[in-house]
Design a protein around this motif. Structure first.
Motif, mmCIF file in Angstrom:
data_model
loop_
_atom_site.group_PDB
_atom_site.id
_atom_site.type_symbol
_atom_site.label_atom_id
_atom_site.label_comp_id
_atom_site.label_asym_id
_atom_site.label_seq_id
_atom_site.Cartn_x
_atom_site.Cartn_y
_atom_site.Cartn_z
ATOM 1 N N GLN A 1 0.795 -1.232 0.000
ATOM 2 C CA GLN A 1 0.000 0.000 0.000
ATOM 3 C C GLN A 1 0.826 1.279 0.000
ATOM 4 N N PHE A 2 2.015 1.222 0.576
ATOM 5 C CA PHE A 2 2.760 2.463 0.740
ATOM 6 C C PHE A 2 3.027 3.230 -0.551
ATOM 7 N N PRO A 3 3.425 2.545 -1.640
ATOM 8 C CA PRO A 3 3.677 3.314 -2.866
ATOM 9 C C PRO A 3 2.466 4.132 -3.302
ATOM 10 N N PHE A 4 1.271 3.622 -3.031
ATOM 11 C CA PHE A 4 0.061 4.359 -3.412
ATOM 12 C C PHE A 4 -0.241 5.468 -2.404
ATOM 13 N N LEU A 5 0.012 5.190 -1.136
ATOM 14 C CA LEU A 5 -0.157 6.218 -0.109
ATOM 15 C C LEU A 5 0.750 7.411 -0.367
ATOM 16 N N ALA A 6 1.962 7.121 -0.796
ATOM 17 C CA ALA A 6 2.982 8.162 -0.876
ATOM 18 C C ALA A 6 3.247 8.620 -2.291
ATOM 19 N N SER A 7 2.375 8.276 -3.225
ATOM 20 C CA SER A 7 2.714 8.553 -4.623
ATOM 21 C C SER A 7 3.021 10.023 -4.916
ATOM 22 N N PRO A 8 2.272 10.998 -4.383
ATOM 23 C CA PRO A 8 2.653 12.378 -4.696
ATOM 24 C C PRO A 8 4.024 12.735 -4.122
ATOM 25 N N LEU A 9 4.325 12.207 -2.941
ATOM 26 C CA LEU A 9 5.627 12.483 -2.335
ATOM 27 C C LEU A 9 6.743 11.872 -3.172
ATOM 28 N N ILE A 10 6.541 10.629 -3.580
ATOM 29 C CA ILE A 10 7.567 9.943 -4.369
ATOM 30 C C ILE A 10 7.763 10.640 -5.711
ATOM 31 N N LYS A 11 6.650 10.945 -6.369
ATOM 32 C CA LYS A 11 6.749 11.665 -7.646
ATOM 33 C C LYS A 11 7.442 13.002 -7.460
ATOM 34 N N GLY A 12 7.088 13.711 -6.395
ATOM 35 C CA GLY A 12 7.674 15.032 -6.142
ATOM 36 C C GLY A 12 9.153 14.955 -5.830
ATOM 37 N N MET A 13 9.524 14.001 -4.981
ATOM 38 C CA MET A 13 10.925 13.882 -4.588
ATOM 39 C C MET A 13 11.818 13.569 -5.777
ATOM 40 N N HIS A 14 11.361 12.597 -6.564
ATOM 41 C CA HIS A 14 12.212 12.117 -7.653
ATOM 42 C C HIS A 14 11.844 12.714 -8.999
ATOM 43 N N LYS A 15 10.919 13.666 -8.975
ATOM 44 C CA LYS A 15 10.504 14.342 -10.195
ATOM 45 C C LYS A 15 10.133 13.338 -11.291
ATOM 46 N N LEU A 16 9.222 12.438 -10.946
ATOM 47 C CA LEU A 16 8.789 11.420 -11.892
ATOM 48 C C LEU A 16 7.502 11.854 -12.589
ATOM 49 N N THR A 17 7.395 11.559 -13.869
ATOM 50 C CA THR A 17 6.113 11.712 -14.558
ATOM 51 C C THR A 17 5.210 10.543 -14.163
ATOM 52 N N ASP A 18 3.949 10.625 -14.530
ATOM 53 C CA ASP A 18 3.028 9.540 -14.199
ATOM 54 C C ASP A 18 3.482 8.219 -14.812
ATOM 55 N N GLU A 19 3.981 8.287 -16.045
ATOM 56 C CA GLU A 19 4.413 7.042 -16.697
ATOM 57 C C GLU A 19 5.655 6.476 -15.996
ATOM 58 N N GLN A 20 6.581 7.356 -15.655
ATOM 59 C CA GLN A 20 7.772 6.890 -14.945
ATOM 60 C C GLN A 20 7.402 6.263 -13.612
ATOM 61 N N PHE A 21 6.415 6.875 -12.954
ATOM 62 C CA PHE A 21 5.986 6.323 -11.669
ATOM 63 C C PHE A 21 5.376 4.939 -11.841
ATOM 64 N N GLU A 22 4.584 4.767 -12.887
ATOM 65 C CA GLU A 22 3.988 3.446 -13.113
ATOM 66 C C GLU A 22 5.050 2.393 -13.399
ATOM 67 N N GLN A 23 6.066 2.765 -14.156
ATOM 68 C CA GLN A 23 7.190 1.858 -14.392
ATOM 69 C C GLN A 23 7.858 1.501 -13.075
ATOM 70 N N GLN A 24 8.066 2.521 -12.239
ATOM 71 C CA GLN A 24 8.702 2.319 -10.940
ATOM 72 C C GLN A 24 7.881 1.372 -10.079
ATOM 73 N N LEU A 25 6.563 1.499 -10.173
ATOM 74 C CA LEU A 25 5.664 0.616 -9.419
ATOM 75 C C LEU A 25 5.879 -0.848 -9.792
ATOM 76 N N LEU A 26 5.990 -1.092 -11.100
ATOM 77 C CA LEU A 26 6.191 -2.462 -11.563
ATOM 78 C C LEU A 26 7.484 -3.045 -11.013
ATOM 79 N N LEU A 27 8.525 -2.229 -11.101
ATOM 80 C CA LEU A 27 9.830 -2.626 -10.585
ATOM 81 C C LEU A 27 9.737 -2.920 -9.094
ATOM 82 N N HIS A 28 9.084 -1.990 -8.395
ATOM 83 C CA HIS A 28 8.998 -2.104 -6.950
ATOM 84 C C HIS A 28 8.234 -3.359 -6.533
#
Lengths: 214, 214
Positions: free
Chosen positions: B170-197
């Motif tokens: 659950q955490f990646p979804f809870l923290a998605s704006p923080l993670i995107k903001g910290m690492h300056k990820l686009t939505d697509e990059q974040f989705e890729q990161q989710l798969l990896l994670h």
DNA sequence: GTCTATATCGTGATAGAC
DNA sequence: GTCTATCACGATATAGAC
């Protein structure tokens, strides 16, 4: 009278009206969120009245931005300070978990405050805080890369590593009412559970990130 | 005209005004929280007016309770259904993670909605939902105990196990704006990161919970 | 700087016409 | 069941006295 330097012409931080309001705002915003409280409530909590809140901070929204930003800064610093020491990476990770649990035990409402309020447009300043850059500046990412090359650390990208560490440290605090409710735990039982959980996640993450050779 | 049975005297669920309001409320509450929206906004989202909201649900608070409770129920069911099958425990855990990521990808705002709104007094009904009892009824806890006795599974109490699994899903979804903001990820990059994670945490949790013998 | 008083608005909830 | 109109209240923000 004494002649304070120019930086001391303002009254000492702790007792000034401005600071009292700021601290009250921090408590109230943290407990109820921006939408869940009123300017009057913050003023009352500070022992002041609404007019003073707007005199010092112009609007509820600007006061919130101030509080949110500084909370995010505290949150970041709590994660950073351990990385600046010069112990081996394995120890840093182990102590990071320890410190993070300690910090969050003192500020248990901070994670949920950040995770929910960060969705506000008031609060989209994360992009300007250079959080990752500042962590990188401690050199800890380079250490991780080196450890990975040397085969001491598992090859995982830095973002996944950070998410794993944040998830396992912060989630119990994010979900504490849910966990207590599901398992019908008292506050004391929950604290005991936290200690146990910290041990397990330390073991799990250390074992995963730094696997022993066969 | 057709003669529907007595249970069909109400208009079909999907098109009724009541249902439209309920679905609008679900969307709006989920996006903005109880304090962040008004009854009028929910009515507008449903294409209705405020009077109808109160006609059907008496008050904003009662409507919220309804939505929150059913959301919590969905959330629980998403975690439960996999446990009722009869595959080996190891597979259940592996597939649990897979399903949980899939479910949360479809409802990414659900975790933060639950974790923040559960703090309201409107929403303290978790105690009456028997969540743990219902999971226990699937027999999965007994399986875990058996696996632990047989040495296939690491000896960890069930609460810690659940927290670990929930945290890492659950955490990646809870923290998605923080993670995107910290690492300056686009939505697509974040989705890729989710798969990896997801792959990493599967490997980590499986390795920890079901360690291979030496 | 600090207060009271006030302007303006949006809220939750309901009364009453249709 | 559905609407408009309305009530009573509390919100943010500010004006102006001290």
């Amino acid at each position: 009278m004494f002649n304070f330097g120019p930086e001391m012409t303002k009254t000492p931080k702790d007792s000034s009206t401005e600071e009292k309001i700021k601290e009250a705002a921090r408590r109230v915003f943290m407990a109820k969120g921006f939408d869940g409280c009123s300017s009057r409530e913050i003023a009352r909590e500070a022992g002041m009245n609404v007019a003073l809140v707007n005199y010092y901070f112009r609007s509820k929204s600007q006061l919130f931005q101030l509080i949110f930003r500084s909370t995010l800064e505290d949150f970041l610093l709590s994660m950073m300070d351990i990385f600046e020491s010069d112990m081996p990476l394995e120890n840093k990770v182990r102590i990071f978990i320890e410190r993070e649990y300690e910090f969050l035990s003192r500020h248990p409402e901070m994670p949920v405050f950040i995770m929910s309020e960060i969705r506000r447009e008031d609060a989209c300043e994360i992009n300007n805080m250079n959080m990752v850059e500042r962590i990188a500046a401690t050199g800890v990412f380079d250490e991780a890369l080196k450890a990975q090359e040397e085969g001491r650390m598992r090859k995982i990208d830095i973002i996944s590593t950070m998410i794993i560490m944040m998830a396992n440290c912060q989630f119990p605090f994010l979900a504490s009412p849910l966990i207590k409710g599901m398992h019908k735990l008292t506050d004391e039982q929950f604290e005991q559970q936290l200690l146990l959980h910290k041990q397990y996640v330390t073991e799990m993450m250390m074992g995963y990130l730094f696997p022993v050779k066969q």
